[in-house]
Design an enzyme around this catalytic site. Structure first.
Site, PDB file in Angstrom:
ATOM      1  N   GLU A   1     -19.929 -93.702  88.730  1.00  9.73           N
ATOM      2  CA  GLU A   1     -19.771 -93.419  90.021  1.00  9.73           C
ATOM      3  C   GLU A   1     -21.004 -94.345  90.479  1.00  9.73           C
ATOM      4  O   GLU A   1     -22.247 -94.053  90.328  1.00  9.73           O
ATOM      5  CB  GLU A   1     -20.363 -91.963  90.480  1.00  9.73           C
TER       6      GLU A   1
ATOM      7  N   ASP B   1     -22.283 -89.363  87.533  1.00  6.64           N
ATOM      8  CA  ASP B   1     -22.789 -89.036  88.949  1.00  6.64           C
ATOM      9  C   ASP B   1     -24.031 -90.098  89.172  1.00  6.64           C
ATOM     10  O   ASP B   1     -24.653 -89.971  88.291  1.00  6.64           O
ATOM     11  CB  ASP B   1     -23.110 -87.608  88.939  1.00  6.64           C
TER      12      ASP B   1
HETATM   13  C1  GLC Z   1     -22.521 -87.836  93.888  1.00  4.81           C
HETATM   14  C2  GLC Z   1     -21.244 -86.662  93.838  1.00  4.81           C
HETATM   15  C3  GLC Z   1     -21.614 -85.836  95.114  1.00  4.81           C
HETATM   16  C4  GLC Z   1     -22.956 -85.138  95.109  1.00  4.81           C
HETATM   17  C5  GLC Z   1     -23.903 -86.164  94.740  1.00  4.81           C
HETATM   18  C6  GLC Z   1     -25.172 -85.561  94.376  1.00  4.81           C
HETATM   19  O1  GLC Z   1     -22.251 -88.626  94.845  1.00  4.81           O
HETATM   20  O2  GLC Z   1     -19.933 -87.258  94.147  1.00  4.81           O
HETATM   21  O3  GLC Z   1     -20.801 -84.686  95.580  1.00  4.81           O
HETATM   22  O4  GLC Z   1     -23.389 -84.677  96.249  1.00  4.81           O
HETATM   23  O5  GLC Z   1     -23.542 -87.012  93.935  1.00  4.81           O
HETATM   24  O6  GLC Z   1     -25.156 -85.016  93.028  1.00  4.81           O
END
Ligand code: GLC
Length: 569
Positions: free
Chosen positions: A290, A228
């Protein structure tokens, strides 16, 4: 020119811009299905999906021929950001079940050759995490505070935040605490909600903590981690002001590459140390980032051979309905990732964006990541959106590299754009006083059976978010019975993708069709063509139609918003 190229032999001679990879590890061509646990299947009847619900539906997922499931967070959490606010990384929140339920899920998935990938949330934790609670109770400058990013405020009395950074969810990225003696105190950084304090990755203790967490889940048999907000772990020293976008993407005068909280060079050492840990386990486990990093050439540095295995391709997710733009993002992605010997990945939907069946039914590009559609916004044309979504998926599933699917897209689900405000849970909605409705609309519990309460999502008919009436039409049982459904289209395309090994294939463009809106390429002896224009386009005279989105052809012409796969010989 086009005439000469319309025979099978001339199509087969086109020069590829991408060749098959040298390695054949599973993650180079994988299909990974994202489950958002609270909305997948509720077996225990409280209106929130749970791990036993997922285990029960593994056979249904196996029919889609996926390689792995990525589970969004199910750890103990106050659920201020739907579990992305973790209070205990090595646990299961009672909302979703127990560690034994998790083990049973891994075992059942592995019986169907499906790996379980879990979500690692290393940028921040919950403010209820014991480490943050200890930091609050300890004095400024203490080792406990050093695990997070505490700073004195500016202004005569420290009454202003340390810098101008903004939270992704709206409002300032800093919150001031009250010190244990009751006086107004330091500020802590949270790039997301107030309840999500950022860790200080300059601290070796934070590294050690996360190595333990990685090992905990690897020992339990996970196939890897989706990481994440991987781009934000290291912040530029001195925490300089930033006038660009809070999410790190580029804007006029503020290239994302200059953002002091994203993509800092120190990040690579963290990935390398994690990669070593994964490599010390058997079974080819993966790390997927991500990462919102511009441009794509910079992003590909994250998947060099000793770093992550994959990273999401958000440039692809955000492509507009415009043939030259799509061709450009495909080609530049393949170039960038080929350069480092990593697979390119493709994704159209996830839990942070408007689903592609809705997005493609809008006249413009639609909201940015992190936002949704509410009753006040332009409402998508659902028929157009569904036709385009099916075509876009057919094209994506024929691309070489890895693919990510988001639960419910195989049913053609759109977003729920009419959720009444009182049900909304996304912190974005609350932090912006409803100006941004947030992401609840893409997180609505799935429809399994058209005639049951909550469309069969929950054993008691409960559902944590209301489901729209259109769920009846998209329920899995209805789609199973209809040969022309989105579900059956996904099944056929995923089967063919594997049979023809398209994920490990090559890509050669069919000479450009800028004026007629066609995006067409050859991979693995198949011509794949999608018509993004307004008028039907003549196709070559090829021996066999292998698959298509519904109602694709008008004689030998491809209708707008449709995709075909045709065998070259
Ligand atoms: C990422 C997740 C999202 C979340 C954010 C904070 O972007 O995909 O859903 O709110 O991180 O953890």
């Amino acid at each position: 020119m086009v005439e000469q190229l319309t025979t099978a032999s001339s199509l087969a001679r086109l020069v590829p811009v991408h060749e098959p990879p040298a390695g054949r590890e599973w993650w180079r061509s994988s299909v990974i299905y994202q489950i958002y646990p609270r909305s997948f299947r509720d077996l225990r009847g409280d209106g929130v999906g749970d791990l036993p619900g997922i285990t029960a539906e593994i056979p249904a997922l196996a029919e889609l021929d996926i390689d792995a499931i990525w589970l969004s967070p199910f750890y103990r959490s106050p659920q201020k950001d739907a579990g992305y606010d973790v209070a205990d990384y090595c646990s299961v929140d009672p909302l979703f079940g127990t560690l034994e339920d998790f083990d049973a899920l891994v075992a059942e998935a592995s019986r169907h050759n499906i790996r379980i990938i879990v979500d690692l949330v290393p940028n921040h934790c919950s403010d209820q995490h014991p480490l943050f609670q200890k930091a609050l109770a300890s004095p400024a400058g203490s080792p406990e505070r050093d695990l997070f990013i505490f700073r004195d405020g500016t202004g005569d009395h420290g009454q202003n935040p340390p810098n101008n950074w903004q939270s992704h969810f709206g409002g300032p990225a800093w919150t001031r605490i009250t010190e244990p003696d009751g006086t107004p105190g330091q500020w802590y950084l949270h790039l997301f909600d107030t309840s999500q304090p950022d860790f200080n990755w300059d601290s070796p203790a934070v590294h050690a903590e996360f190595e333990k967490i990685l090992r905990f889940w690897l020992d339990r048999g996970v196939g890897g981690f989706r990481v994440d907000v991987a781009h934000a772990l290291i912040k530029k020293s001195g925490l300089p002001d930033w006038g660009g976008r809070a999410d790190g993407s580029s804007s006029e005068g503020f290239p994302g590459s200059d953002a002091p909280m994203f993509g800092q060079p120190g990040i690579h050492d963290i990935f390398r140390s994690w990669r070593k840990i994964l490599d010390s386990y058997d079974g080819d486990r993966v790390l997927c980032a991500e990462a919102t990093i511009d441009p794509i050439e910079r992003l590909s540095d994250w998947v060099r051979p000793d770093e992550m295995h994959q990273t999401f391709n958000f440039a692809y997710l955000h492509h507009p309905w415009h043939a030259p733009a799509l061709r450009h993002v495909i080609e530049s992605s393949l170039h960038a990732f080929d350069r480092v010997g990593a697979p390119t990945t493709w994704v159209l939907s996830n839990h942070d964006v408007v689903r592609h069946a809705s997005r493609f039914g809008l006249t413009g590009a639609g909201p940015r990541t992190g936002d949704g559609l509410g009753p006040q916004d332009e409402q998508p044309d659902l028929d157009l959106g569904l036709a385009r979504a099916r075509a876009a998926t057919m094209l994506m599933l024929a691309l070489p590299g890895g693919v990510y699917l988001y639960q419910g897209e195989e049913l053609g689900l759109p977003d729920h754009t009419m959720i009444p405000d009182e049900f909304r849970q996304d912190p974005t909605f609350h932090r912006t006083a409803g100006v941004r409705v947030g992401r609840d609309g893409n997180r609505v519990p799935l429809p399994w059976k058209a005639n049951l309460p909550s469309y069969g999502f929950s054993s008691t008919g409960e559902s944590w978010l209301p489901q729209p009436p259109i769920w009846g039409r998209h329920s899995r049982d209805i789609e199973q019975r209809n040969p022309d459904s989105t579900l059956n289209l996904y099944r056929r395309a995923l089967d063919l993708r594997r049979e023809l090994d398209l994920g490990n294939g090559s890509l050669a463009w069919w000479p450009e069709h800028d004026d007629d809106g066609l995006v067409a390429f050859v991979n693995g002896g198949v011509l794949v063509a999608m018509n993004m224009g307004d008028a039907p386009v003549q196709l070559p005279d090829l021996p066999r139609l292998m698959g298509s989105s519904p109602d694709a052809l008008e004689g030998a012409r491809l209708r707008p918003n449709r995709t075909v796969w045709m065998r070259l010989g």
